[in-house]
Design a protein around this motif. Structure first.
Motif, PDB file in Angstrom:
ATOM      1  N   UNK A   1      -9.059  40.977  61.754  1.00 16.21           N
ATOM      2  CA  UNK A   1      -8.518  39.727  62.288  1.00 16.21           C
ATOM      3  C   UNK A   1      -7.386  39.173  61.426  1.00 16.21           C
ATOM      4  N   UNK A   2      -7.628  39.290  60.088  1.00 14.05           N
ATOM      5  CA  UNK A   2      -6.603  38.783  59.161  1.00 14.05           C
ATOM      6  C   UNK A   2      -5.324  39.581  59.342  1.00 14.05           C
ATOM      7  N   UNK A   3      -5.527  40.925  59.484  1.00 14.30           N
ATOM      8  CA  UNK A   3      -4.378  41.808  59.660  1.00 14.30           C
ATOM      9  C   UNK A   3      -3.643  41.452  60.953  1.00 14.30           C
ATOM     10  N   UNK A   4      -4.437  41.179  62.001  1.00 11.04           N
ATOM     11  CA  UNK A   4      -3.861  40.841  63.306  1.00 11.04           C
ATOM     12  C   UNK A   4      -3.041  39.569  63.210  1.00 11.04           C
ATOM     13  N   UNK A   5      -3.598  38.590  62.493  1.00 11.82           N
ATOM     14  CA  UNK A   5      -2.926  37.309  62.355  1.00 11.82           C
ATOM     15  C   UNK A   5      -1.582  37.483  61.651  1.00 11.82           C
ATOM     16  N   UNK A   6      -1.623  38.356  60.613  1.00 13.97           N
ATOM     17  CA  UNK A   6      -0.384  38.566  59.859  1.00 13.97           C
ATOM     18  C   UNK A   6       0.666  39.260  60.714  1.00 13.97           C
ATOM     19  N   UNK A   9       2.005  36.857  63.704  1.00 13.97           N
ATOM     20  CA  UNK A   9       2.293  35.447  63.486  1.00 13.97           C
ATOM     21  C   UNK A   9       3.553  35.031  64.247  1.00 13.97           C
ATOM     22  N   UNK A  10       4.478  35.961  64.445  1.00  6.60           N
ATOM     23  CA  UNK A  10       5.686  35.649  65.209  1.00  6.60           C
ATOM     24  C   UNK A  10       5.883  36.747  66.253  1.00  6.60           C
ATOM     25  N   UNK A  11       5.695  36.408  67.540  1.00  8.53           N
ATOM     26  CA  UNK A  11       5.789  37.474  68.545  1.00  8.53           C
ATOM     27  C   UNK A  11       7.180  38.118  68.569  1.00  8.53           C
ATOM     28  N   UNK A  12       7.193  39.417  68.815  1.00  8.89           N
ATOM     29  CA  UNK A  12       8.470  40.133  68.928  1.00  8.89           C
ATOM     30  C   UNK A  12       9.226  39.597  70.143  1.00  8.89           C
TER      31      UNK A  12
ATOM     32  N   UNK B  94       7.777  46.795  71.897  1.00  9.55           N
ATOM     33  CA  UNK B  94       6.610  45.949  71.632  1.00  9.55           C
ATOM     34  C   UNK B  94       5.410  46.810  71.256  1.00  9.55           C
ATOM     35  N   UNK B  95       4.510  46.250  70.444  1.00  8.20           N
ATOM     36  CA  UNK B  95       3.293  46.976  70.076  1.00  8.20           C
ATOM     37  C   UNK B  95       2.352  46.999  71.285  1.00  8.20           C
ATOM     38  N   UNK B  96       1.296  47.814  71.173  1.00  3.27           N
ATOM     39  CA  UNK B  96       0.312  47.886  72.256  1.00  3.27           C
ATOM     40  C   UNK B  96      -0.251  46.495  72.533  1.00  3.27           C
ATOM     41  N   UNK B  97      -0.571  45.769  71.455  1.00  2.55           N
ATOM     42  CA  UNK B  97      -1.107  44.416  71.589  1.00  2.55           C
ATOM     43  C   UNK B  97      -0.129  43.528  72.369  1.00  2.55           C
ATOM     44  N   UNK B  98       1.141  43.592  71.992  1.00  2.00           N
ATOM     45  CA  UNK B  98       2.140  42.718  72.639  1.00  2.00           C
ATOM     46  C   UNK B  98       2.398  43.130  74.088  1.00  2.00           C
ATOM     47  N   UNK B 105       1.821  35.912  78.029  1.00  2.00           N
ATOM     48  CA  UNK B 105       3.017  35.292  77.435  1.00  2.00           C
ATOM     49  C   UNK B 105       3.913  34.733  78.551  1.00  2.00           C
ATOM     50  N   UNK B 106       4.010  35.501  79.637  1.00  2.00           N
ATOM     51  CA  UNK B 106       4.809  35.065  80.789  1.00  2.00           C
ATOM     52  C   UNK B 106       4.215  33.789  81.391  1.00  2.00           C
TER      53      UNK B 106
END
Lengths: 306, 219
Positions: A1-6, A9-12, B94-98, B105-106
Protein backbone atom coordinates in the motif's frame (compact mmCIF):
# COMPACT_ATOMS: atom_id res chain seq x y z
CA UNK A 1 0.00 0.00 0.00
CA UNK A 2 2.83 2.35 0.90
CA UNK A 3 4.49 1.56 -2.41
CA UNK A 4 1.19 2.18 -4.22
CA UNK A 5 0.74 5.51 -2.50
CA UNK A 6 4.22 6.59 -3.49
CA UNK A 7 3.89 5.51 -7.09
CA UNK A 8 0.46 7.03 -7.60
CA UNK A 9 0.72 10.23 -5.61
CA UNK A 10 0.50 12.14 -8.90
CA UNK A 11 -1.44 10.47 -11.71
CA UNK A 12 0.30 10.27 -15.07
CA UNK A 13 -1.20 12.80 -17.51
CA UNK A 14 -3.63 11.11 -19.90
CA UNK A 15 -2.07 12.99 -22.84
CA UNK A 16 1.63 12.01 -22.72
CA UNK A 17 3.86 14.88 -21.65
CA UNK A 18 6.91 14.04 -23.70
CA UNK A 19 6.22 14.37 -27.35
CA UNK A 20 8.29 15.92 -30.12
CA UNK A 21 5.48 18.26 -31.15
CA UNK A 22 5.24 19.52 -27.56
CA UNK A 23 8.93 20.44 -27.44
CA UNK A 24 8.81 22.03 -30.88
CA UNK A 25 5.72 24.04 -29.98
CA UNK A 26 7.30 25.15 -26.70
CA UNK A 27 10.37 26.38 -28.59
CA UNK A 28 8.17 28.15 -31.12
CA UNK A 29 6.12 29.82 -28.38
CA UNK A 30 9.35 30.85 -26.62
CA UNK A 31 10.63 32.48 -29.83
CA UNK A 32 7.27 34.15 -30.53
CA UNK A 33 7.04 35.43 -26.96
CA UNK A 34 10.59 36.77 -27.23
CA UNK A 35 9.64 38.62 -30.42
CA UNK A 36 6.40 39.88 -28.79
CA UNK A 37 8.31 41.05 -25.71
CA UNK A 38 11.04 42.76 -27.73
CA UNK A 39 8.40 44.49 -29.89
CA UNK A 40 6.40 45.48 -26.82
CA UNK A 41 9.52 46.65 -25.00
CA UNK A 42 10.58 48.65 -28.07
CA UNK A 43 7.13 50.25 -28.30
CA UNK A 44 7.24 51.13 -24.58
CA UNK A 45 10.76 52.59 -24.87
CA UNK A 46 9.86 54.68 -27.92
CA UNK A 47 6.62 55.88 -26.37
CA UNK A 48 8.41 56.81 -23.14
CA UNK A 49 11.18 58.63 -25.02
CA UNK A 50 8.77 60.41 -27.36
CA UNK A 51 6.64 61.55 -24.44
CA UNK A 52 9.64 62.75 -22.45
CA UNK A 53 11.18 64.42 -25.49
CA UNK A 54 7.89 66.07 -26.47
CA UNK A 55 7.49 67.40 -22.92
CA UNK A 56 11.09 68.64 -22.85
CA UNK A 57 10.77 70.31 -26.23
CA UNK A 58 7.45 71.84 -25.16
CA UNK A 59 9.05 73.44 -22.12
CA UNK A 60 11.38 75.53 -24.16
CA UNK A 61 11.54 77.62 -27.33
CA UNK A 62 14.62 78.74 -29.21
CA UNK A 63 15.49 82.17 -30.49
CA UNK A 64 17.77 81.95 -33.46
CA UNK A 65 19.78 84.99 -34.51
CA UNK A 66 21.34 84.80 -37.93
CA UNK A 67 24.42 86.90 -38.60
CA UNK A 68 23.51 90.09 -40.44
CA UNK A 69 26.17 92.41 -41.81
CA UNK A 70 26.50 95.57 -39.74
CA UNK A 71 24.76 94.01 -36.68
CA UNK A 72 26.59 93.21 -33.45
CA UNK A 73 25.86 89.62 -32.56
CA UNK A 74 26.70 89.90 -28.83
CA UNK A 75 24.53 92.98 -28.38
CA UNK A 76 21.65 91.35 -30.22
CA UNK A 77 22.00 88.21 -28.09
CA UNK A 78 21.78 90.27 -24.88
CA UNK A 79 18.79 92.24 -26.22
CA UNK A 80 16.97 89.10 -27.22
CA UNK A 81 17.64 87.58 -23.76
CA UNK A 82 16.21 90.69 -22.11
CA UNK A 83 13.09 90.71 -24.31
CA UNK A 84 12.54 87.00 -23.67
CA UNK A 85 12.95 87.22 -19.91
CA UNK A 86 10.42 90.08 -19.81
CA UNK A 87 7.82 87.95 -21.60
CA UNK A 88 4.96 86.42 -19.61
CA UNK A 89 5.41 82.72 -18.86
CA UNK A 90 9.17 82.66 -19.45
CA UNK A 91 11.40 81.34 -16.65
CA UNK A 92 14.76 82.34 -18.09
CA UNK A 93 16.63 82.82 -21.34
CA UNK A 94 20.25 81.95 -21.98
CA UNK A 95 22.38 82.35 -25.06
CA UNK A 96 24.49 79.31 -25.93
CA UNK A 97 28.21 80.04 -25.83
CA UNK A 98 30.39 79.30 -28.87
CA UNK A 99 31.75 76.21 -27.03
CA UNK A 100 28.26 74.90 -26.34
CA UNK A 101 27.33 75.37 -30.00
CA UNK A 102 30.49 73.45 -30.97
CA UNK A 103 29.49 70.61 -28.61
CA UNK A 104 26.06 70.46 -30.24
CA UNK A 105 27.56 70.13 -33.70
CA UNK A 106 30.34 67.69 -32.71
CA UNK A 107 28.38 64.46 -33.36
CA UNK A 108 27.61 65.63 -36.91
CA UNK A 109 30.68 67.65 -37.87
CA UNK A 110 33.35 65.90 -35.78
CA UNK A 111 35.92 67.02 -33.20
CA UNK A 112 38.24 70.04 -33.45
CA UNK A 113 35.62 72.35 -34.88
CA UNK A 114 36.27 76.11 -34.74
CA UNK A 115 32.96 77.94 -35.15
CA UNK A 116 34.63 81.33 -35.15
CA UNK A 117 35.64 80.60 -38.74
CA UNK A 118 32.04 79.83 -39.72
CA UNK A 119 29.24 82.35 -39.96
CA UNK A 120 26.63 80.32 -38.15
CA UNK A 121 23.44 81.48 -36.40
CA UNK A 122 23.53 81.73 -32.60
CA UNK A 123 20.89 80.25 -30.32
CA UNK A 124 19.14 81.43 -27.17
CA UNK A 125 17.38 78.77 -25.13
CA UNK A 126 14.20 80.18 -23.60
CA UNK A 127 12.86 78.04 -20.75
CA UNK A 128 9.15 78.39 -20.14
CA UNK A 129 7.78 78.37 -16.59
CA UNK A 130 4.24 77.98 -17.86
CA UNK A 131 4.19 76.50 -21.41
CA UNK A 132 0.39 76.70 -21.68
CA UNK A 133 0.13 80.42 -20.90
CA UNK A 134 3.45 81.74 -22.23
CA UNK A 135 2.87 84.82 -24.43
CA UNK A 136 4.91 83.66 -27.40
CA UNK A 137 2.97 85.88 -29.84
CA UNK A 138 4.25 89.01 -28.06
CA UNK A 139 7.75 87.58 -27.87
CA UNK A 140 7.72 86.87 -31.60
CA UNK A 141 6.49 90.41 -32.37
CA UNK A 142 9.03 92.08 -30.11
CA UNK A 143 11.90 90.06 -31.58
CA UNK A 144 11.19 91.74 -34.94
CA UNK A 145 13.25 94.73 -33.79
CA UNK A 146 16.36 92.51 -33.94
CA UNK A 147 17.51 91.91 -37.48
CA UNK A 148 17.98 88.24 -38.27
CA UNK A 149 16.10 87.06 -35.14
CA UNK A 150 13.42 84.39 -35.36
CA UNK A 151 11.51 82.32 -32.84
CA UNK A 152 11.40 78.54 -33.18
CA UNK A 153 8.54 77.08 -31.15
CA UNK A 154 9.55 73.51 -32.10
CA UNK A 155 5.98 72.87 -33.31
CA UNK A 156 7.13 71.16 -36.48
CA UNK A 157 9.48 68.95 -34.47
CA UNK A 158 6.82 68.08 -31.96
CA UNK A 159 4.26 67.24 -34.63
CA UNK A 160 6.77 65.12 -36.53
CA UNK A 161 7.94 63.46 -33.35
CA UNK A 162 4.40 62.65 -32.26
CA UNK A 163 3.41 61.30 -35.64
CA UNK A 164 6.65 59.25 -35.86
CA UNK A 165 6.12 57.87 -32.36
CA UNK A 166 2.47 57.17 -33.18
CA UNK A 167 3.43 55.32 -36.37
CA UNK A 168 6.06 53.24 -34.56
CA UNK A 169 3.65 52.40 -31.72
CA UNK A 170 0.92 51.44 -34.22
CA UNK A 171 3.39 49.32 -36.23
CA UNK A 172 4.59 47.70 -33.02
CA UNK A 173 1.08 46.87 -31.87
CA UNK A 174 0.24 45.53 -35.35
CA UNK A 175 3.42 43.43 -35.20
CA UNK A 176 2.41 42.15 -31.77
CA UNK A 177 -1.05 41.15 -32.98
CA UNK A 178 0.44 39.38 -36.03
CA UNK A 179 3.02 37.53 -33.93
CA UNK A 180 0.31 36.41 -31.49
CA UNK A 181 -1.90 35.33 -34.41
CA UNK A 182 0.99 33.35 -35.90
CA UNK A 183 1.53 31.71 -32.49
CA UNK A 184 -2.14 30.78 -32.29
CA UNK A 185 -2.11 29.36 -35.83
CA UNK A 186 0.96 27.31 -34.92
CA UNK A 187 -0.95 26.10 -31.84
CA UNK A 188 -3.89 25.07 -34.05
CA UNK A 189 -1.58 22.99 -36.26
CA UNK A 190 0.27 21.57 -33.26
CA UNK A 191 -3.03 20.64 -31.59
CA UNK A 192 -4.30 18.97 -34.74
CA UNK A 193 -1.01 17.09 -34.94
CA UNK A 194 -1.26 16.12 -31.29
CA UNK A 195 -4.86 14.97 -31.76
CA UNK A 196 -3.86 12.86 -34.76
CA UNK A 197 -0.88 11.41 -32.86
CA UNK A 198 -3.02 10.74 -29.80
CA UNK A 199 -6.10 9.57 -31.72
CA UNK A 200 -5.92 6.18 -30.00
CA UNK A 201 -6.10 7.91 -26.60
CA UNK A 202 -9.05 10.04 -27.75
CA UNK A 203 -10.89 6.95 -29.03
CA UNK A 204 -10.25 4.97 -25.84
CA UNK A 205 -11.40 7.92 -23.73
CA UNK A 206 -14.59 8.11 -25.79
CA UNK A 207 -15.19 4.37 -25.52
CA UNK A 208 -15.03 4.55 -21.76
CA UNK A 209 -17.51 7.42 -21.72
CA UNK A 210 -15.32 10.53 -21.49
CA UNK A 211 -17.19 13.65 -22.56
CA UNK A 212 -15.77 16.00 -25.17
CA UNK A 213 -15.28 18.51 -22.38
CA UNK A 214 -13.11 16.03 -20.45
CA UNK A 215 -10.97 15.21 -23.51
CA UNK A 216 -10.63 18.91 -24.40
CA UNK A 217 -9.64 19.69 -20.81
CA UNK A 218 -6.88 17.08 -20.90
CA UNK A 219 -5.43 18.56 -24.10
CA UNK A 220 -5.96 22.12 -22.90
CA UNK A 221 -4.05 21.34 -19.70
CA UNK A 222 -1.18 19.94 -21.74
CA UNK A 223 -1.08 22.97 -24.04
CA UNK A 224 -1.44 25.40 -21.12
CA UNK A 225 1.75 23.89 -19.65
CA UNK A 226 3.57 24.07 -23.00
CA UNK A 227 2.33 27.65 -23.56
CA UNK A 228 3.27 28.76 -20.06
CA UNK A 229 6.77 27.26 -20.18
CA UNK A 230 7.43 28.58 -23.69
CA UNK A 231 6.12 32.06 -22.88
CA UNK A 232 8.10 32.21 -19.63
CA UNK A 233 11.34 31.22 -21.39
CA UNK A 234 10.69 33.82 -24.14
CA UNK A 235 9.88 36.59 -21.64
CA UNK A 236 12.96 35.85 -19.51
CA UNK A 237 15.22 35.95 -22.58
CA UNK A 238 13.58 39.23 -23.65
CA UNK A 239 14.25 40.79 -20.22
CA UNK A 240 17.87 39.57 -20.39
CA UNK A 241 18.05 41.10 -23.89
CA UNK A 242 16.92 44.52 -22.60
CA UNK A 243 19.36 44.39 -19.66
CA UNK A 244 22.23 43.50 -22.05
CA UNK A 245 21.23 46.21 -24.53
CA UNK A 246 21.11 48.75 -21.72
CA UNK A 247 24.58 47.70 -20.56
CA UNK A 248 25.88 47.73 -24.15
CA UNK A 249 24.58 51.21 -24.90
CA UNK A 250 26.05 52.70 -21.75
CA UNK A 251 29.37 50.79 -21.61
CA UNK A 252 30.45 49.93 -25.12
CA UNK A 253 29.41 53.01 -27.10
CA UNK A 254 31.66 56.07 -26.65
CA UNK A 255 30.23 58.61 -24.20
CA UNK A 256 29.21 61.13 -26.85
CA UNK A 257 27.47 58.44 -28.96
CA UNK A 258 25.81 57.00 -25.89
CA UNK A 259 24.48 60.42 -24.98
CA UNK A 260 23.11 60.95 -28.48
CA UNK A 261 21.47 57.51 -28.46
CA UNK A 262 19.93 58.41 -25.08
CA UNK A 263 18.72 61.75 -26.37
CA UNK A 264 17.20 60.22 -29.49
CA UNK A 265 15.88 56.91 -28.19
CA UNK A 266 15.95 57.25 -24.43
CA UNK A 267 17.69 54.74 -22.21
CA UNK A 268 17.12 50.97 -22.52
CA UNK A 269 15.38 51.02 -19.17
CA UNK A 270 11.88 49.54 -19.42
CA UNK A 271 10.83 50.62 -15.98
CA UNK A 272 8.40 48.75 -13.74
CA UNK A 273 5.53 49.18 -16.21
CA UNK A 274 7.57 47.77 -19.11
CA UNK A 275 8.70 44.75 -17.08
CA UNK A 276 5.11 44.26 -15.86
CA UNK A 277 3.72 44.16 -19.43
CA UNK A 278 6.45 41.82 -20.65
CA UNK A 279 5.72 39.47 -17.74
CA UNK A 280 1.99 39.82 -18.45
CA UNK A 281 2.69 38.34 -21.90
CA UNK A 282 3.38 35.00 -20.17
CA UNK A 283 -0.15 34.35 -18.82
CA UNK A 284 -1.72 36.04 -21.86
CA UNK A 285 0.13 33.85 -24.39
CA UNK A 286 -0.23 30.71 -22.22
CA UNK A 287 -3.97 31.37 -21.80
CA UNK A 288 -4.49 32.06 -25.50
CA UNK A 289 -2.54 28.90 -26.39
CA UNK A 290 -4.68 26.81 -24.04
CA UNK A 291 -7.91 28.42 -25.28
CA UNK A 292 -6.97 27.91 -28.96
CA UNK A 293 -6.02 24.34 -28.24
CA UNK A 294 -9.33 23.72 -26.47
CA UNK A 295 -11.31 25.21 -29.36
CA UNK A 296 -9.33 23.13 -31.88
CA UNK A 297 -9.90 19.96 -29.85
CA UNK A 298 -13.64 20.67 -29.49
CA UNK A 299 -13.86 21.24 -33.24
CA UNK A 300 -11.87 18.07 -33.94
CA UNK A 301 -14.07 16.04 -31.58
CA UNK A 302 -17.27 17.36 -33.10
CA UNK A 303 -16.07 16.19 -36.52
CA UNK A 304 -15.16 12.62 -35.57
CA UNK A 305 -17.56 9.71 -35.38
CA UNK A 306 -20.79 9.65 -33.38
CA UNK B 1 -32.55 -3.24 -21.76
CA UNK B 2 -31.52 -3.48 -25.43
CA UNK B 3 -34.05 -3.41 -28.27
CA UNK B 4 -33.14 -3.55 -31.96
CA UNK B 5 -35.94 -3.31 -34.49
CA UNK B 6 -35.16 -3.76 -38.17
CA UNK B 7 -31.79 -2.10 -37.69
CA UNK B 8 -29.68 -1.67 -40.82
CA UNK B 9 -26.16 -0.29 -41.03
CA UNK B 10 -24.03 0.88 -43.91
CA UNK B 11 -20.80 2.90 -43.96
CA UNK B 12 -21.24 5.92 -46.20
CA UNK B 13 -22.56 4.86 -49.58
CA UNK B 14 -21.23 1.30 -49.20
CA UNK B 15 -23.29 -1.89 -49.05
CA UNK B 16 -25.39 -2.73 -46.00
CA UNK B 17 -23.23 -4.40 -43.37
CA UNK B 18 -26.21 -5.26 -41.16
CA UNK B 19 -29.69 -5.93 -42.54
CA UNK B 20 -32.99 -5.84 -40.67
CA UNK B 21 -31.45 -6.88 -37.38
CA UNK B 22 -34.04 -7.31 -34.63
CA UNK B 23 -33.49 -8.68 -31.15
CA UNK B 24 -33.97 -7.80 -27.52
CA UNK B 25 -31.75 -8.49 -24.57
CA UNK B 26 -32.94 -8.63 -20.98
CA UNK B 27 -30.95 -7.16 -18.08
CA UNK B 28 -28.62 -9.64 -16.39
CA UNK B 29 -28.46 -12.00 -19.38
CA UNK B 30 -25.40 -13.48 -21.10
CA UNK B 31 -25.24 -13.75 -24.89
CA UNK B 32 -22.67 -14.88 -27.37
CA UNK B 33 -22.48 -13.09 -30.70
CA UNK B 34 -21.09 -15.24 -33.48
CA UNK B 35 -20.74 -15.27 -37.21
CA UNK B 36 -18.12 -15.68 -39.88
CA UNK B 37 -15.44 -13.06 -40.45
CA UNK B 38 -16.92 -9.98 -42.12
CA UNK B 39 -20.46 -10.79 -41.00
CA UNK B 40 -20.67 -7.54 -39.00
CA UNK B 41 -19.96 -8.68 -35.42
CA UNK B 42 -17.70 -5.73 -34.70
CA UNK B 43 -20.16 -3.33 -36.38
CA UNK B 44 -22.99 -4.67 -34.21
CA UNK B 45 -20.81 -4.26 -31.13
CA UNK B 46 -20.03 -0.66 -32.18
CA UNK B 47 -23.77 0.00 -32.45
CA UNK B 48 -24.19 -1.45 -28.95
CA UNK B 49 -21.30 0.73 -27.74
CA UNK B 50 -23.12 3.76 -29.21
CA UNK B 51 -20.16 4.66 -31.38
CA UNK B 52 -22.18 4.21 -34.60
CA UNK B 53 -25.66 5.30 -35.60
CA UNK B 54 -27.94 2.82 -37.36
CA UNK B 55 -28.67 3.74 -40.98
CA UNK B 56 -32.22 2.46 -40.65
CA UNK B 57 -34.56 0.95 -38.07
CA UNK B 58 -34.88 1.82 -34.39
CA UNK B 59 -32.60 1.03 -31.51
CA UNK B 60 -33.20 1.64 -27.84
CA UNK B 61 -30.98 1.06 -24.84
CA UNK B 62 -31.59 1.81 -21.16
CA UNK B 63 -35.14 2.79 -22.17
CA UNK B 64 -34.00 5.59 -24.48
CA UNK B 65 -34.37 5.85 -28.23
CA UNK B 66 -30.73 6.01 -29.26
CA UNK B 67 -31.29 7.25 -32.81
CA UNK B 68 -32.54 10.65 -31.61
CA UNK B 69 -30.16 11.27 -28.73
CA UNK B 70 -27.60 14.06 -28.65
CA UNK B 71 -23.92 13.23 -28.64
CA UNK B 72 -23.26 14.30 -25.05
CA UNK B 73 -26.16 12.14 -23.79
CA UNK B 74 -24.78 9.20 -25.76
CA UNK B 75 -21.41 9.68 -24.08
CA UNK B 76 -23.19 9.70 -20.71
CA UNK B 77 -24.99 6.46 -21.56
CA UNK B 78 -21.70 4.96 -22.69
CA UNK B 79 -20.52 5.16 -19.09
CA UNK B 80 -22.98 2.35 -18.35
CA UNK B 81 -21.29 0.14 -20.93
CA UNK B 82 -17.93 -1.58 -20.56
CA UNK B 83 -15.99 -2.75 -23.60
CA UNK B 84 -13.18 -5.27 -24.01
CA UNK B 85 -11.39 -5.02 -27.34
CA UNK B 86 -9.70 -7.89 -29.10
CA UNK B 87 -6.55 -5.78 -29.40
CA UNK B 88 -6.86 -4.64 -25.74
CA UNK B 89 -6.37 -0.91 -26.50
CA UNK B 90 -4.57 -0.14 -23.26
CA UNK B 91 -2.79 3.22 -23.13
CA UNK B 92 0.89 2.44 -23.43
CA UNK B 93 2.18 5.31 -21.29
CA UNK B 94 -0.01 4.44 -18.31
CA UNK B 95 0.64 1.65 -15.80
CA UNK B 96 -1.77 -1.27 -15.46
CA UNK B 97 -3.22 0.40 -12.36
CA UNK B 98 -3.76 3.69 -14.21
CA UNK B 99 -5.25 1.97 -17.26
CA UNK B 100 -7.76 0.13 -15.11
CA UNK B 101 -8.56 3.28 -13.13
CA UNK B 102 -9.11 5.37 -16.28
CA UNK B 103 -12.95 5.08 -16.38
CA UNK B 104 -13.10 6.28 -12.76
CA UNK B 105 -10.74 9.15 -13.53
CA UNK B 106 -13.04 10.11 -16.41
CA UNK B 107 -15.92 10.14 -13.92
CA UNK B 108 -13.98 12.71 -11.90
CA UNK B 109 -13.07 10.44 -8.98
CA UNK B 110 -9.83 11.06 -7.13
CA UNK B 111 -7.20 8.37 -6.74
CA UNK B 112 -7.75 8.37 -3.02
CA UNK B 113 -11.32 7.22 -3.63
CA UNK B 114 -10.68 4.53 -6.23
CA UNK B 115 -7.27 3.20 -5.15
CA UNK B 116 -8.60 0.35 -2.98
CA UNK B 117 -11.24 -0.73 -5.53
CA UNK B 118 -8.75 -0.82 -8.40
CA UNK B 119 -6.20 -2.72 -6.32
CA UNK B 120 -8.85 -5.24 -5.24
CA UNK B 121 -10.05 -5.76 -8.82
CA UNK B 122 -6.50 -6.19 -10.11
CA UNK B 123 -5.92 -8.84 -7.47
CA UNK B 124 -9.20 -10.51 -8.44
CA UNK B 125 -8.10 -10.80 -12.09
CA UNK B 126 -4.66 -12.02 -10.98
CA UNK B 127 -2.69 -8.86 -11.74
CA UNK B 128 -2.03 -7.78 -8.16
CA UNK B 129 1.71 -8.02 -8.64
CA UNK B 130 1.69 -6.36 -12.10
CA UNK B 131 -0.17 -3.17 -11.28
CA UNK B 132 2.83 -0.88 -11.80
CA UNK B 133 3.92 -2.50 -15.08
CA UNK B 134 3.31 -0.70 -18.35
CA UNK B 135 1.33 -2.62 -21.03
CA UNK B 136 4.50 -3.23 -23.08
CA UNK B 137 5.77 -5.46 -20.26
CA UNK B 138 2.57 -7.51 -19.95
CA UNK B 139 1.88 -10.81 -21.69
CA UNK B 140 -1.15 -11.16 -23.99
CA UNK B 141 -3.18 -12.82 -21.25
CA UNK B 142 -2.22 -10.15 -18.71
CA UNK B 143 -3.18 -7.40 -21.14
CA UNK B 144 -6.53 -9.05 -21.76
CA UNK B 145 -7.24 -9.31 -18.03
CA UNK B 146 -6.23 -5.67 -17.58
CA UNK B 147 -8.61 -4.71 -20.42
CA UNK B 148 -11.42 -6.68 -18.75
CA UNK B 149 -10.66 -5.02 -15.40
CA UNK B 150 -10.80 -1.60 -17.07
CA UNK B 151 -14.12 -2.52 -18.67
CA UNK B 152 -15.76 -3.51 -15.39
CA UNK B 153 -14.17 -1.15 -12.84
CA UNK B 154 -16.95 1.42 -13.14
CA UNK B 155 -19.55 -1.38 -12.64
CA UNK B 156 -21.19 -1.08 -16.06
CA UNK B 157 -24.65 -2.48 -16.60
CA UNK B 158 -23.62 -3.96 -19.94
CA UNK B 159 -20.26 -5.55 -20.77
CA UNK B 160 -19.34 -5.99 -24.43
CA UNK B 161 -16.36 -8.10 -25.44
CA UNK B 162 -14.99 -8.34 -28.96
CA UNK B 163 -13.16 -11.64 -29.47
CA UNK B 164 -11.74 -11.46 -25.95
CA UNK B 165 -10.13 -14.86 -26.33
CA UNK B 166 -8.65 -14.21 -29.75
CA UNK B 167 -5.13 -13.53 -28.50
CA UNK B 168 -4.83 -16.00 -25.65
CA UNK B 169 -4.31 -19.74 -25.32
CA UNK B 170 -7.30 -22.10 -24.83
CA UNK B 171 -6.72 -22.54 -21.09
CA UNK B 172 -6.71 -18.79 -20.51
CA UNK B 173 -9.70 -18.39 -22.85
CA UNK B 174 -11.71 -20.65 -20.60
CA UNK B 175 -10.56 -18.80 -17.48
CA UNK B 176 -11.57 -15.48 -19.06
CA UNK B 177 -15.02 -16.80 -19.91
CA UNK B 178 -15.42 -18.03 -16.34
CA UNK B 179 -14.54 -14.47 -15.33
CA UNK B 180 -17.32 -13.13 -17.55
CA UNK B 181 -19.73 -15.71 -16.14
CA UNK B 182 -18.82 -14.60 -12.63
CA UNK B 183 -19.48 -10.94 -13.58
CA UNK B 184 -22.80 -12.01 -15.09
CA UNK B 185 -23.75 -13.74 -11.83
CA UNK B 186 -23.11 -10.40 -10.13
CA UNK B 187 -25.76 -8.82 -12.38
CA UNK B 188 -23.88 -7.48 -15.42
CA UNK B 189 -25.47 -8.04 -18.84
CA UNK B 190 -22.81 -9.63 -21.03
CA UNK B 191 -22.42 -9.91 -24.81
CA UNK B 192 -19.32 -11.71 -26.04
CA UNK B 193 -18.48 -11.71 -29.74
CA UNK B 194 -16.52 -14.82 -30.63
CA UNK B 195 -15.98 -17.23 -33.46
CA UNK B 196 -14.72 -20.03 -31.22
CA UNK B 197 -17.40 -22.71 -31.40
CA UNK B 198 -15.75 -24.75 -28.62
CA UNK B 199 -16.50 -21.97 -26.19
CA UNK B 200 -20.12 -21.85 -27.27
CA UNK B 201 -20.43 -25.57 -26.55
CA UNK B 202 -18.80 -25.34 -23.12
CA UNK B 203 -20.91 -22.43 -21.92
CA UNK B 204 -24.62 -22.85 -22.33
CA UNK B 205 -25.66 -19.30 -23.14
CA UNK B 206 -27.98 -18.07 -25.91
CA UNK B 207 -26.35 -17.03 -29.15
CA UNK B 208 -26.93 -14.18 -31.58
CA UNK B 209 -25.72 -15.52 -34.90
CA UNK B 210 -24.88 -13.19 -37.79
CA UNK B 211 -24.92 -14.63 -41.29
CA UNK B 212 -22.49 -13.77 -44.07
CA UNK B 213 -24.92 -11.25 -45.54
CA UNK B 214 -25.40 -9.39 -42.25
CA UNK B 215 -28.71 -10.91 -41.11
CA UNK B 216 -29.24 -12.12 -37.57
CA UNK B 217 -30.50 -15.46 -36.32
CA UNK B 218 -31.39 -15.77 -32.67
CA UNK B 219 -30.78 -19.12 -31.06
Amino acid sequence: MVELKQQHSKPTPIVPEKSVSGRTLMLLIAIMTFLCAVTLGGVILIQKSALAWSQDVGREVTIQISPVEGELMDANLRLAETIAEATKGVANARALSIEESEDLLKPWLGEGLDLTELNIPRLIIVRLSDPANADLETLENELKIIKGASLDRHDVWRTQLNSMAGTIVFSGVLGLVLIILATLLATVFATRGAMATNREIVDVLHFIGASNRFVAKEFQGRFLKIGFRGALIGAIFALIFFVLMGALSSNILPNSSSEQVSILFGTFSLGIIGIFWILMLVPIIAGLTAFTSRMTVRRFLSQIAW
Amino acid sequence: MIEFENVGLRYGDGPEVLKDVSFSIEPGSFHFLTGPSGSGKTSLLRLLLLSLKPSSGTMSMFGEDITNLKRERLLELRRHIGIVFQEFRLLEHLSTFENVALPLRVLGQSEENYKDNVTELLEWVGLGDRMHAKPALLSGGEKQRAAIARAVIARPEILLADEPTGNVDPALSERLLHLFAELNRMGTTIIVATHELNMLKKFDYPCLQLTENGELNYG
